[in-house]
Design a protein around this motif. Structure first.
Motif, PDB file in Angstrom:
ATOM      1  N   ILE A 138       0.845  -1.209   0.000  1.00  0.00           N
ATOM      2  CA  ILE A 138       0.000   0.000   0.000  1.00  0.00           C
ATOM      3  C   ILE A 138       0.872   1.249   0.000  1.00  0.00           C
ATOM      4  O   ILE A 138       0.650   2.173  -0.787  1.00  0.00           O
ATOM      5  CB  ILE A 138      -0.938   0.012   1.221  1.00  0.00           C
ATOM      6  CG1 ILE A 138      -1.939  -1.134   1.123  1.00  0.00           C
ATOM      7  CG2 ILE A 138      -1.665   1.346   1.328  1.00  0.00           C
ATOM      8  CD1 ILE A 138      -2.790  -1.312   2.354  1.00  0.00           C
ATOM      9  N   PHE A 139       1.873   1.268   0.863  1.00  0.00           N
ATOM     10  CA  PHE A 139       2.733   2.451   0.960  1.00  0.00           C
ATOM     11  C   PHE A 139       3.547   2.644  -0.319  1.00  0.00           C
ATOM     12  O   PHE A 139       3.692   3.770  -0.805  1.00  0.00           O
ATOM     13  CB  PHE A 139       3.651   2.340   2.176  1.00  0.00           C
ATOM     14  CG  PHE A 139       2.895   2.299   3.473  1.00  0.00           C
ATOM     15  CD1 PHE A 139       2.185   3.414   3.924  1.00  0.00           C
ATOM     16  CD2 PHE A 139       2.855   1.149   4.231  1.00  0.00           C
ATOM     17  CE1 PHE A 139       1.467   3.371   5.109  1.00  0.00           C
ATOM     18  CE2 PHE A 139       2.141   1.093   5.416  1.00  0.00           C
ATOM     19  CZ  PHE A 139       1.441   2.212   5.854  1.00  0.00           C
ATOM     20  N   LEU A 140       4.026   1.540  -0.886  1.00  0.00           N
ATOM     21  CA  LEU A 140       4.764   1.645  -2.151  1.00  0.00           C
ATOM     22  C   LEU A 140       3.839   2.086  -3.271  1.00  0.00           C
ATOM     23  O   LEU A 140       4.193   2.938  -4.093  1.00  0.00           O
ATOM     24  CB  LEU A 140       5.423   0.311  -2.497  1.00  0.00           C
ATOM     25  CG  LEU A 140       6.556  -0.129  -1.583  1.00  0.00           C
ATOM     26  CD1 LEU A 140       7.001  -1.546  -1.925  1.00  0.00           C
ATOM     27  CD2 LEU A 140       7.731   0.831  -1.669  1.00  0.00           C
ATOM     28  N   ARG A 177       8.969   6.612   2.649  1.00  0.00           N
ATOM     29  CA  ARG A 177       9.615   6.583   3.964  1.00  0.00           C
ATOM     30  C   ARG A 177       8.881   5.606   4.892  1.00  0.00           C
ATOM     31  O   ARG A 177       9.499   4.804   5.581  1.00  0.00           O
ATOM     32  CB  ARG A 177       9.646   7.987   4.576  1.00  0.00           C
ATOM     33  CG  ARG A 177      10.405   8.081   5.895  1.00  0.00           C
ATOM     34  CD  ARG A 177      10.427   9.495   6.484  1.00  0.00           C
ATOM     35  NE  ARG A 177       9.177  10.239   6.382  1.00  0.00           N
ATOM     36  CZ  ARG A 177       8.082  10.007   7.123  1.00  0.00           C
ATOM     37  NH1 ARG A 177       8.079   9.049   8.010  1.00  0.00           N
ATOM     38  NH2 ARG A 177       6.999  10.749   6.967  1.00  0.00           N
ATOM     39  N   LYS A 178       7.553   5.669   4.880  1.00  0.00           N
ATOM     40  CA  LYS A 178       6.766   4.743   5.702  1.00  0.00           C
ATOM     41  C   LYS A 178       7.029   3.296   5.300  1.00  0.00           C
ATOM     42  O   LYS A 178       7.114   2.412   6.146  1.00  0.00           O
ATOM     43  CB  LYS A 178       5.275   5.058   5.592  1.00  0.00           C
ATOM     44  CG  LYS A 178       4.864   6.303   6.320  1.00  0.00           C
ATOM     45  CD  LYS A 178       3.370   6.552   6.179  1.00  0.00           C
ATOM     46  CE  LYS A 178       2.962   7.832   6.883  1.00  0.00           C
ATOM     47  NZ  LYS A 178       1.526   8.118   6.734  1.00  0.00           N
ATOM     48  N   GLU A 224       9.571  -2.056   6.568  1.00  0.00           N
ATOM     49  CA  GLU A 224      10.497  -3.152   6.251  1.00  0.00           C
ATOM     50  C   GLU A 224      11.833  -2.532   5.878  1.00  0.00           C
ATOM     51  O   GLU A 224      12.034  -2.102   4.754  1.00  0.00           O
ATOM     52  CB  GLU A 224       9.954  -3.999   5.102  1.00  0.00           C
ATOM     53  CG  GLU A 224       8.780  -4.859   5.476  1.00  0.00           C
ATOM     54  CD  GLU A 224       8.386  -5.821   4.371  1.00  0.00           C
ATOM     55  OE1 GLU A 224       9.269  -6.224   3.580  1.00  0.00           O
ATOM     56  OE2 GLU A 224       7.203  -6.157   4.307  1.00  0.00           O
ATOM     57  N   LYS A 225      12.726  -2.529   6.818  1.00  0.00           N
ATOM     58  CA  LYS A 225      14.010  -1.849   6.648  1.00  0.00           C
ATOM     59  C   LYS A 225      14.886  -2.466   5.548  1.00  0.00           C
ATOM     60  O   LYS A 225      15.691  -1.794   4.942  1.00  0.00           O
ATOM     61  CB  LYS A 225      14.769  -1.810   7.968  1.00  0.00           C
ATOM     62  CG  LYS A 225      13.998  -1.060   9.033  1.00  0.00           C
ATOM     63  CD  LYS A 225      14.920  -0.428  10.031  1.00  0.00           C
ATOM     64  CE  LYS A 225      14.158   0.268  11.127  1.00  0.00           C
ATOM     65  NZ  LYS A 225      13.352   1.378  10.747  1.00  0.00           N
ATOM     66  N   GLN A 235       4.386  13.985  -0.968  1.00  0.00           N
ATOM     67  CA  GLN A 235       3.530  12.893  -0.522  1.00  0.00           C
ATOM     68  C   GLN A 235       4.149  11.547  -0.888  1.00  0.00           C
ATOM     69  O   GLN A 235       4.111  10.611  -0.091  1.00  0.00           O
ATOM     70  CB  GLN A 235       2.125  12.993  -1.129  1.00  0.00           C
ATOM     71  CG  GLN A 235       1.294  14.108  -0.578  1.00  0.00           C
ATOM     72  CD  GLN A 235       1.394  15.376  -1.410  1.00  0.00           C
ATOM     73  OE1 GLN A 235       2.403  15.647  -2.065  1.00  0.00           O
ATOM     74  NE2 GLN A 235       0.354  16.184  -1.374  1.00  0.00           N
ATOM     75  N   ALA A 236       4.721  11.458  -2.086  1.00  0.00           N
ATOM     76  CA  ALA A 236       5.361  10.219  -2.513  1.00  0.00           C
ATOM     77  C   ALA A 236       6.496   9.864  -1.568  1.00  0.00           C
ATOM     78  O   ALA A 236       6.620   8.709  -1.128  1.00  0.00           O
ATOM     79  CB  ALA A 236       5.880  10.357  -3.949  1.00  0.00           C
TER      80      ALA A 236
END
Length: 153
Positions: free
Chosen positions: A117-119, A139-140, A145-146, A133-134
């Motif tokens: 979702i974040f990607l 970043r989230k 997942e580092k 916003q992107a």
């Protein structure tokens, strides 16, 4: 010579009509079969059916068909984050940016915390030239997942 050309044109037209008619029949038979099979299933089984068919269409690149299947699943359960995530992906791949953002946001609202979702939101906002916003969503994703290569990229 003209008669032969006309004959070839007529035969190819007839074979095209035959193919179209058989496809229409097949589609009607398939629809009847799907309708019959779905009427005997539970709500969860119906949702799973629509999701699996949507996934199959998405993999084939048939985005509008995938969207149709995911929308059928959403009708059965409007708060299913799994369906909303998939719907967001299908909209994103179909280049329907606003619909994609809406579906992704609903998936977040109903409890999904999937990196996709974040990607996806990062990709959509970047394509809309909304870089801040992107960046926030990328970043989230990287925080979630580092070691995820897509998030780091």
């Amino acid at each position: 010579m003209k008669t032969f050309s006309y004959f070839l044109l007529l035969t190819s037209y007839f074979s095209l009509l035959t193919c179209l008619y058989s496809d229409m029949e097949k589609t009607a038979e398939e629809k009847a079969s799907v309708s019959y099979n779905l009427s005997a299933k539970s709500k969860k089984e119906k949702i799973d059916f629509y999701i699996s068919n949507g996934d199959e269409r998405l993999l084939r690149g048939e985005y509008s068909d995938a969207i149709d299947y995911y929308n059928e699943a959403e009708i059965l359960n409007k708060k299913n984050p799994n369906v909303l995530l998939r719907l967001g992906e299908a909209y994103r791949l179909a280049d329907m940016k606003d619909e994609s953002i809406g579906s992704y946001n609903k998936a977040l609202k109903y409890g999904s915390n999937d990196i996709i979702i974040f990607l996806g939101l990062g990709i959509v906002y970047k394509s809309k030239y909304l870089y801040e916003q992107a960046e926030e969503f990328y970043r989230k994703a990287s925080e979630l997942e580092k070691n995820n290569a897509m998030a780091l990229t």
